[in-house]
Scaffold this motif. Structure first.
Motif, PDB file in Angstrom:
ATOM      1  N   LEU A  57       0.827  -1.202   0.000  1.00  0.00           N
ATOM      2  CA  LEU A  57       0.000   0.000   0.000  1.00  0.00           C
ATOM      3  C   LEU A  57       0.869   1.263   0.000  1.00  0.00           C
ATOM      4  O   LEU A  57       0.597   2.218  -0.738  1.00  0.00           O
ATOM      5  CB  LEU A  57      -0.921   0.006   1.216  1.00  0.00           C
ATOM      6  CG  LEU A  57      -1.784   1.257   1.400  1.00  0.00           C
ATOM      7  CD1 LEU A  57      -2.724   1.444   0.220  1.00  0.00           C
ATOM      8  CD2 LEU A  57      -2.563   1.183   2.705  1.00  0.00           C
ATOM      9  N   ALA A  58       1.908   1.263   0.813  1.00  0.00           N
ATOM     10  CA  ALA A  58       2.795   2.426   0.888  1.00  0.00           C
ATOM     11  C   ALA A  58       3.426   2.706  -0.473  1.00  0.00           C
ATOM     12  O   ALA A  58       3.549   3.873  -0.887  1.00  0.00           O
ATOM     13  CB  ALA A  58       3.866   2.194   1.946  1.00  0.00           C
ATOM     14  N   GLU A  59       3.820   1.657  -1.158  1.00  0.00           N
ATOM     15  CA  GLU A  59       4.411   1.826  -2.484  1.00  0.00           C
ATOM     16  C   GLU A  59       3.381   2.383  -3.474  1.00  0.00           C
ATOM     17  O   GLU A  59       3.685   3.274  -4.277  1.00  0.00           O
ATOM     18  CB  GLU A  59       4.955   0.494  -2.991  1.00  0.00           C
ATOM     19  CG  GLU A  59       5.491   0.510  -4.412  1.00  0.00           C
ATOM     20  CD  GLU A  59       6.648   1.478  -4.602  1.00  0.00           C
ATOM     21  OE1 GLU A  59       6.810   1.986  -5.734  1.00  0.00           O
ATOM     22  OE2 GLU A  59       7.392   1.751  -3.632  1.00  0.00           O
ATOM     23  N   GLU A  60       2.164   1.866  -3.411  1.00  0.00           N
ATOM     24  CA  GLU A  60       1.117   2.353  -4.296  1.00  0.00           C
ATOM     25  C   GLU A  60       0.804   3.830  -4.025  1.00  0.00           C
ATOM     26  O   GLU A  60       0.547   4.614  -4.935  1.00  0.00           O
ATOM     27  CB  GLU A  60      -0.159   1.510  -4.123  1.00  0.00           C
ATOM     28  CG  GLU A  60      -0.004   0.033  -4.446  1.00  0.00           C
ATOM     29  CD  GLU A  60       0.232  -0.218  -5.924  1.00  0.00           C
ATOM     30  OE1 GLU A  60      -0.722  -0.103  -6.704  1.00  0.00           O
ATOM     31  OE2 GLU A  60       1.389  -0.528  -6.295  1.00  0.00           O
ATOM     32  N   LEU A  61       0.828   4.205  -2.745  1.00  0.00           N
ATOM     33  CA  LEU A  61       0.520   5.581  -2.358  1.00  0.00           C
ATOM     34  C   LEU A  61       1.560   6.584  -2.853  1.00  0.00           C
ATOM     35  O   LEU A  61       1.283   7.788  -2.896  1.00  0.00           O
ATOM     36  CB  LEU A  61       0.400   5.692  -0.836  1.00  0.00           C
ATOM     37  CG  LEU A  61      -0.917   5.207  -0.222  1.00  0.00           C
ATOM     38  CD1 LEU A  61      -0.785   5.101   1.291  1.00  0.00           C
ATOM     39  CD2 LEU A  61      -2.069   6.144  -0.593  1.00  0.00           C
ATOM     40  N   SER A  62       2.732   6.109  -3.227  1.00  0.00           N
ATOM     41  CA  SER A  62       3.767   7.024  -3.706  1.00  0.00           C
ATOM     42  C   SER A  62       3.339   7.737  -4.983  1.00  0.00           C
ATOM     43  O   SER A  62       3.918   8.755  -5.357  1.00  0.00           O
ATOM     44  CB  SER A  62       5.078   6.262  -3.944  1.00  0.00           C
ATOM     45  OG  SER A  62       4.941   5.325  -5.009  1.00  0.00           O
ATOM     46  N   ALA A  63       2.290   7.225  -5.641  1.00  0.00           N
ATOM     47  CA  ALA A  63       1.775   7.869  -6.849  1.00  0.00           C
ATOM     48  C   ALA A  63       0.986   9.129  -6.522  1.00  0.00           C
ATOM     49  O   ALA A  63       0.739   9.949  -7.409  1.00  0.00           O
ATOM     50  CB  ALA A  63       0.891   6.900  -7.630  1.00  0.00           C
TER      51      ALA A  63
END
Length: 250
Positions: A57-63
């Motif tokens: 989720l954290a990686e996806e939120l970087s967008a």
């Protein structure tokens, strides 16, 4: 980008990020960032509260290159490591609230998970067995945390994010038998003492998208499955605009 006269918030809950969700949420968060000045996440961010899910989720939120504020939901507690979920998100730049308040673009935000307990005359009372008293005390403590967070805010404009609902109107559509497990009227009490501009919650996937507290504060159910089903022609996040005030620098 913040406009001259309004601040746009995108709100969504119940993302239920799984171990196989990598790559499935980036465009969604990117779209939210293009539509708003800040993103509000209303709990059940993960499916089982696992660190692996949270890292994805954290990686996806970087967008989403805008400020992000979140609260946890019951699913984020499932693996009994909510502190780890919060830590990973905080390290990714997300502000996770649990009875705290923060300020984004001059708008005060109070956040709390909330809890179950029922609504109005149907709310469970702290009487009888210790297990019942403990259950009710959990909802009381969550309401007290919300009140404490609201009391700290000095901004002229304020919003609240939570996971459980403070009113029955936005869980309508769910089976009536489970209403007591979807929220609690005790969460509404602080909203009466400290009026706000808007309240966002999730949890009730088959609830109703909006309602009002007894003092007229708009409450929005932003559970992602509900938004997808109710507004199939829109991205599944709710946008509200908060007018700027003179106290907020432009």
């Amino acid at each position: 980008m913040v406009s001259n006269d309004k601040i746009r918030f995108a709100a969504v809950g119940d993302l239920h990020c799984k171990k196989d969700s990598k790559g499935s949420l980036r465009s969604f968060f990117s779209q939210a960032a293009e539509s708003a000045d800040a993103l509000l996440l209303c709990g059940d961010l993960t499916d089982y509260g696992l660190s692996e899910e949270t890292e994805i989720l954290a990686e996806e939120l970087s967008a989403a290159r805008i400020p992000i504020v979140a609260v946890l939901g019951n699913h984020d507690f499932e693996s009994e490591q909510p502190q780890e979920v919060s830590r990973i998100l905080c390290e990714a730049g997300v502000r996770v609230l649990d009875g705290e308040a923060c300020e984004i673009h001059g708008v005060g935000i109070a956040g709390v998970k909330g809890f179950a307990g029922g609504f109005g005359r149907g709310a469970l009372g702290p009487w009888g067995e210790h297990a019942i008293k403990s259950f009710v005390n959990e909802s009381i403590q969550e309401a007290l945390k919300l009140e404490s967070a609201l009391a700290k805010l000095r901004t002229p404009k304020r919003i609240v994010i939570m996971h459980y609902s403070p009113i029955a109107a936005t869980v309508a559509g769910e089976p009536q038998e489970i209403f007591p497990f979807l929220g609690c009227s005790r969460l509404e009490d602080p909203l009466i003492r400290y009026p706000v501009d808007a309240v966002f919650h999730g949890h009730a996937h088959r609830g109703f998208p909006e309602g009002k507290t007894v003092n007229g504060v708009p409450v929005y159910n932003v559970a992602k499955p509900l938004l997808q089903r109710t507004y199939p022609d829109r991205p599944p996040f709710r946008i509200i605009e908060i007018p700027k005030t003179e106290e907020v620098a432009v």
